[in-house]
Design a protein around this motif. Structure first.
Motif, mmCIF file in Angstrom:
data_model
loop_
_atom_site.group_PDB
_atom_site.id
_atom_site.type_symbol
_atom_site.label_atom_id
_atom_site.label_comp_id
_atom_site.label_asym_id
_atom_site.label_seq_id
_atom_site.Cartn_x
_atom_site.Cartn_y
_atom_site.Cartn_z
ATOM 1 N N MET A 1 133.810 18.957 -0.677
ATOM 2 C CA MET A 1 133.007 19.632 0.344
ATOM 3 C C MET A 1 131.579 19.850 -0.137
ATOM 4 N N LYS A 2 131.388 20.094 -1.445
ATOM 5 C CA LYS A 2 130.037 20.302 -1.968
ATOM 6 C C LYS A 2 129.272 18.987 -2.076
ATOM 7 N N THR B 1 129.118 37.511 1.651
ATOM 8 C CA THR B 1 128.786 36.925 2.946
ATOM 9 C C THR B 1 127.796 37.814 3.681
ATOM 10 N N GLY B 2 127.094 37.226 4.648
ATOM 11 C CA GLY B 2 126.095 37.960 5.404
ATOM 12 C C GLY B 2 126.719 38.940 6.381
ATOM 13 N N VAL B 3 126.126 40.111 6.473
ATOM 14 C CA VAL B 3 126.591 41.152 7.390
ATOM 15 C C VAL B 3 125.411 41.608 8.244
ATOM 16 N N ALA C 1 125.065 25.314 4.480
ATOM 17 C CA ALA C 1 125.693 25.445 3.165
ATOM 18 C C ALA C 1 124.621 25.596 2.096
ATOM 19 N N GLY C 2 124.798 26.588 1.251
ATOM 20 C CA GLY C 2 123.806 26.907 0.241
ATOM 21 C C GLY C 2 123.066 28.184 0.535
ATOM 22 N N ASP C 3 123.097 28.621 1.797
ATOM 23 C CA ASP C 3 122.498 29.899 2.182
ATOM 24 C C ASP C 3 123.447 31.029 1.776
ATOM 25 N N GLY D 1 128.241 32.481 1.867
ATOM 26 C CA GLY D 1 129.096 32.461 0.702
ATOM 27 C C GLY D 1 129.240 31.063 0.114
ATOM 28 N N SER D 2 130.255 30.875 -0.717
ATOM 29 C CA SER D 2 130.456 29.587 -1.384
ATOM 30 C C SER D 2 131.852 29.022 -1.182
#
Length: 468
Positions: free
Chosen positions: A120-121, A366-368, A444-446, A450-451
């Protein structure tokens, strides 16, 4: 321009002996169309690159970059893309390929462990390199992206596990690898023979699994294609459709189009994914239609993921539709009485908070969103739904009794696609606000995503490509 016509549509039965099987012969084997009648029969035009966005989209944004006329949100996202951890450092230098991509129970596999994270990466890196190549013409990006793809072609033979979770990797990573290949197809440093090898590889490793899942749904032990939540269908439809574009296979395009809009028996087909439609009163007193989706009673990370992956599929179809305007079935955004818009409005209404983009913080990786939810759960309409299969140990074998509050408000990129197609019209009050909160959405990467796999299930970077 590199082309290949009608690569193998992977079959599940022997076509040489079954009179009831509809088959077609091409240079790559037998196309099995068992029980499938194209509706309608068409001959499509493929204007490459057609990788989620059309060739015209790539040229428009490339010209804006060269002229320095990107808007501020696009500029911010473009800078983030150039600085992405999947563009910098080891990516494009070292290829992290495996003979087997394992997602799920690794028992009995050669690898012995789950390793799909490397796929996936690397796929995300190849996609981001391809996007930058299209927008800049800088061959350094193309060289690195092609190196990743060639490394996986030379090494990887299958996607597998001791359960059916590998179908998720076949869908999510198949889609991303296919997008990258489409973006990079005209790079002169990727020879014709190498590109052909890539197309054969992606069909055999990913397309085969996409088709088998959509046909058999993992031979579900409860005997129902609805054993799997809608996102399983969505990721495999995305992958198979994009592979159809990459290989110029009209049969695949029509198969996915018919499945998604009409004939699909899984929960990701639009006739099945919409569970209930409501008249919802907006703050100004006007009323609009919103739709509860199949995963609305599940955690909202999955519910949002299923929505934006469906939006990706619709965007891929739209990019092809631009050069095939007579094939109106490709307008997935208006399909089934604008089902996608109604589901987006429901999802945005239920997950939107009162804060702005500046109020987003990173909590637990993760973003909240900041502020409070616009509506308490008691005001979110919900109809109990399920069971979809007879296996009580599986989620689809249980009733969804209430709106799913877990991970409520979790951010996933993809609303920029929905804003592009619905934001200028009526009945899009909440999705417009949700896109504004996330903008620029990046991918992805933001840090906001998350990862883990949730950061890679959807592509993102829609602000740069679509927001004007």
């Amino acid at each position: 321009m590199k082309k290949i016509k009608n690569i193998l549509l992977v079959g599940l039965v022997s076509c040489g002996v079954a009179a009831a099987t509809s088959c077609q012969k091409n240079d790559y084997g037998t196309v099995d169309l068992s029980g499938y009648t194209p509706e309608p029969e068409v001959t499509l035009v493929y204007n490459h690159p057609c990788a989620l966005y059309s060739a015209a989209d790539f040229q428009r944004v490339k010209a804006a970059i060269a002229a320095g006329t990107l808007n501020s949100a696009q500029q911010e996202e473009y800078a983030a893309l150039q600085a992405s951890p999947y563009v910098m450092g080891d990516y494009g230098v070292t290829v992290h390929a495996h003979r087997q991509i394992v997602r799920g129970n690794p028992a009995g596999t050669d690898e012995g462990v789950q390793n799909y994270g490397d796929a996936m990466k690397d796929a995300a890196a190849a996609y981001q390199f391809g996007l930058l190549w299209q927008l800049t013409g800088n061959t350094t990006y193309a060289e690195k992206g092609v190196k990743i793809l060639k490394g996986w072609v030379a090494t990887c033979e299958e996607v597998t596990s001791n359960d059916n979770d590998f179908y998720l990797a076949a869908g999510a990573q198949g889609f991303t690898f296919a997008l990258a290949g489409e973006e990079l197809r005209d790079y002169s440093g990727w020879s014709e023979s190498e590109f052909t090898e890539f197309k054969n590889w992606i069909m055999n490793v990913f397309g085969d699994k996409n088709y088998k899942f959509l046909q058999l749904h993992g031979s579900s032990n409860c005997g129902s294609p609805k054993h799997y939540m809608s996102n399983w269908d969505m990721v495999n439809l995305c992958s198979y459709f994009q592979i159809g574009i990459l290989t110029e296979n009209d049969d695949i395009i029509q198969y996915v189009t018919n499945y998604f809009t009409r004939t699909g028996d899984g929960l990701g087909a639009l006739p099945n994914v919409v569970q209930a439609v409501y008249d919802f009163t907006l703050p100004d007193g006007t009323v609009e239609k919103i739709a509860q989706a199949q995963e609305s009673g599940r955690d909202q990370g999955h519910a949002t993921m299923a929505l934006v992956v469906a939006a990706q599929l619709a965007q891929s179809a739209w990019a092809l539709y631009e050069d095939n305007p007579d094939y109106t079935d490709l307008d997935f955004f208006s399909s089934n009485d604008y089902a996608l818009r109604k589901m987006a409005e429901y999802n945005a209404m239920a997950n939107l908070k009162s804060g702005t983009h500046a109020d987003i913080t990173i909590v637990g990786g993760t973003g909240v969103q900041g502020g409070s939810f616009l509506y308490p759960v008691s005001q979110i309409p919900f109809t109990p739904v399920g069971q979809w299969c007879s296996n009580p140990s599986h989620e689809a074998g249980k009733m969804q009794q209430a709106f799913g509050e877990e991970a409520r408000g979790q951010l996933r990129p993809g609303f920029e696609i929905l804003y592009k197609h619905y934001g200028s019209g009526e009945n899009s009050y909440f999705l417009k606000k949700y896109a504004e909160v996330q903008r620029p959405e990046c991918g992805a990467g933001d840090d906001r995503y998350g990862s883990n796999s949730g950061a890679f299930d959807q592509i993102g970077w829609g602000t740069l490509m679509l927001y004007q």
